[in-house]
Design a protein around this motif. Structure first.
Motif, PDB file in Angstrom:
ATOM      1  N   GLU A 214       0.830  -1.214   0.000  1.00  0.00           N
ATOM      2  CA  GLU A 214       0.000   0.000   0.000  1.00  0.00           C
ATOM      3  C   GLU A 214       0.864   1.265   0.000  1.00  0.00           C
ATOM      4  N   ALA A 215       2.132   1.123  -0.326  1.00  0.00           N
ATOM      5  CA  ALA A 215       3.056   2.263  -0.293  1.00  0.00           C
ATOM      6  C   ALA A 215       2.577   3.381  -1.204  1.00  0.00           C
ATOM      7  N   GLY A 216       2.611   4.580  -0.691  1.00  0.00           N
ATOM      8  CA  GLY A 216       2.247   5.747  -1.484  1.00  0.00           C
ATOM      9  C   GLY A 216       0.757   5.992  -1.570  1.00  0.00           C
ATOM     10  N   LYS A 217      -0.054   5.046  -1.148  1.00  0.00           N
ATOM     11  CA  LYS A 217      -1.504   5.192  -1.214  1.00  0.00           C
ATOM     12  C   LYS A 217      -1.992   5.971   0.007  1.00  0.00           C
ATOM     13  N   ASP A 218      -2.867   6.940  -0.213  1.00  0.00           N
ATOM     14  CA  ASP A 218      -3.424   7.721   0.887  1.00  0.00           C
ATOM     15  C   ASP A 218      -4.415   6.844   1.660  1.00  0.00           C
ATOM     16  N   PRO A 219      -4.166   6.622   2.945  1.00  0.00           N
ATOM     17  CA  PRO A 219      -5.034   5.726   3.717  1.00  0.00           C
ATOM     18  C   PRO A 219      -6.342   6.362   4.173  1.00  0.00           C
ATOM     19  N   ARG A 220      -6.501   7.651   3.939  1.00  0.00           N
ATOM     20  CA  ARG A 220      -7.652   8.379   4.481  1.00  0.00           C
ATOM     21  C   ARG A 220      -8.994   7.808   4.044  1.00  0.00           C
ATOM     22  N   ALA A 221      -9.173   7.507   2.772  1.00  0.00           N
ATOM     23  CA  ALA A 221     -10.479   7.045   2.276  1.00  0.00           C
ATOM     24  C   ALA A 221     -10.891   5.738   2.947  1.00  0.00           C
ATOM     25  N   ALA A 222      -9.956   4.815   3.079  1.00  0.00           N
ATOM     26  CA  ALA A 222     -10.271   3.537   3.720  1.00  0.00           C
ATOM     27  C   ALA A 222     -10.596   3.742   5.201  1.00  0.00           C
ATOM     28  N   LEU A 223      -9.827   4.594   5.878  1.00  0.00           N
ATOM     29  CA  LEU A 223     -10.092   4.866   7.291  1.00  0.00           C
ATOM     30  C   LEU A 223     -11.445   5.548   7.468  1.00  0.00           C
ATOM     31  N   GLU A 224     -11.740   6.477   6.590  1.00  0.00           N
ATOM     32  CA  GLU A 224     -13.028   7.174   6.640  1.00  0.00           C
ATOM     33  C   GLU A 224     -14.184   6.174   6.497  1.00  0.00           C
ATOM     34  N   GLN A 225     -14.071   5.304   5.523  1.00  0.00           N
ATOM     35  CA  GLN A 225     -15.117   4.310   5.284  1.00  0.00           C
ATOM     36  C   GLN A 225     -15.267   3.373   6.487  1.00  0.00           C
ATOM     37  N   LEU A 226     -14.156   2.923   7.033  1.00  0.00           N
ATOM     38  CA  LEU A 226     -14.192   2.005   8.157  1.00  0.00           C
ATOM     39  C   LEU A 226     -14.764   2.681   9.394  1.00  0.00           C
ATOM     40  N   VAL A 227     -14.312   3.869   9.713  1.00  0.00           N
ATOM     41  CA  VAL A 227     -14.821   4.577  10.910  1.00  0.00           C
ATOM     42  C   VAL A 227     -16.325   4.785  10.788  1.00  0.00           C
ATOM     43  N   HIS A 228     -16.783   5.241   9.631  1.00  0.00           N
ATOM     44  CA  HIS A 228     -18.232   5.476   9.460  1.00  0.00           C
ATOM     45  C   HIS A 228     -19.016   4.164   9.539  1.00  0.00           C
ATOM     46  N   ALA A 229     -18.455   3.079   9.053  1.00  0.00           N
ATOM     47  CA  ALA A 229     -19.125   1.781   9.129  1.00  0.00           C
ATOM     48  C   ALA A 229     -19.223   1.286  10.582  1.00  0.00           C
ATOM     49  N   LEU A 230     -18.241   1.647  11.403  1.00  0.00           N
ATOM     50  CA  LEU A 230     -18.218   1.190  12.790  1.00  0.00           C
ATOM     51  C   LEU A 230     -19.037   2.056  13.747  1.00  0.00           C
ATOM     52  N   LEU A 231     -19.413   3.248  13.303  1.00  0.00           N
ATOM     53  CA  LEU A 231     -20.217   4.122  14.160  1.00  0.00           C
ATOM     54  C   LEU A 231     -21.623   3.536  14.329  1.00  0.00           C
ATOM     55  N   PRO A 232     -22.186   3.675  15.531  1.00  0.00           N
ATOM     56  CA  PRO A 232     -23.546   3.116  15.753  1.00  0.00           C
ATOM     57  C   PRO A 232     -24.597   3.861  14.932  1.00  0.00           C
TER      58      PRO A 232
END
Length: 182
Positions: A164-182
């Motif tokens: 995943e070198a060079g790839k911005d992790p923000r989009a995946a983190l954003e998607q995961l955090v929103h999926a985990l929110l109640p």
């Protein structure tokens, strides 16, 4: 200014993070710290003691970094959490790559060294507690935050290996955090 002991441990982190577990010797640490031969063994008589000292030094440095990261983003919002996690993941795999690789090498060593295992476990617990507190401040449960921490562990490894070198992790983190929110 770092004490001689911290200088030895920081050099040991450098040796471990760049050369792996087999590279970590007292002699290699002395060279990396630019200290006279025998200096590292004066502070840490055995390799096990040196490994445990490295684990404690990593925990110290992590605590300092996490405290600074908490201050950086101010009031807790989902957006701040995502930004902090993105910064953490990027920093751990770029600027702080050697320290992260040293931590992973310690994890491998901890399977055979009980005292080191406890120190590594304590450091992981502190990181997980920090994440749970951060997650709770925006409504994530401890279980959801645990999933997020486990994802970050995997993401760190993938980024270090180049997947995943060079790839911005923000989009995946954003998607995961929103999926985990109640």
């Amino acid at each position: 200014m770092a004490t001689k002991r911290e200088q030895v441990l920081d050099a040991a982190i450098e040796v471990l993070g760049t050369g792996g577990s087999r590279a970590l010797t007292h002699r290699a640490v002395d060279r990396a710290a630019d200290l006279p031969p025998g200096s590292a063994s004066n502070y840490y008589r055995t390799r096990e003691a040196l490994l445990c000292g490295v684990a404690e030094r990593l925990e110290q440095r992590d605590h300092t970094d996490l405290t600074a990261l908490n201050r950086l983003f101010g009031p807790a919002t989902v957006e701040h959490l995502i930004a902090a996690l993105t910064l953490f993941l990027t920093h751990a795999t770029t600027t702080d790559r050697v320290r992260t690789q040293a931590r992973l090498a310690l994890l491998g060593e901890s399977q055979a060294v009980p005292a080191l295992h406890e120190s590594v476990r304590r450091g992981h617990h502190r990181l997980r507690t920090w994440a749970i507190d951060m997650g709770a401040s925006v409504g994530l449960t401890a279980t959801a935050t645990g999933i997020l921490v486990d994802y970050l562990d995997g993401a760190v490894i993938h980024r270090l290996t180049g997947a995943e070198a060079g790839k911005d992790p923000r989009a995946a983190l954003e998607q995961l955090v929103h999926a985990l929110l109640p």
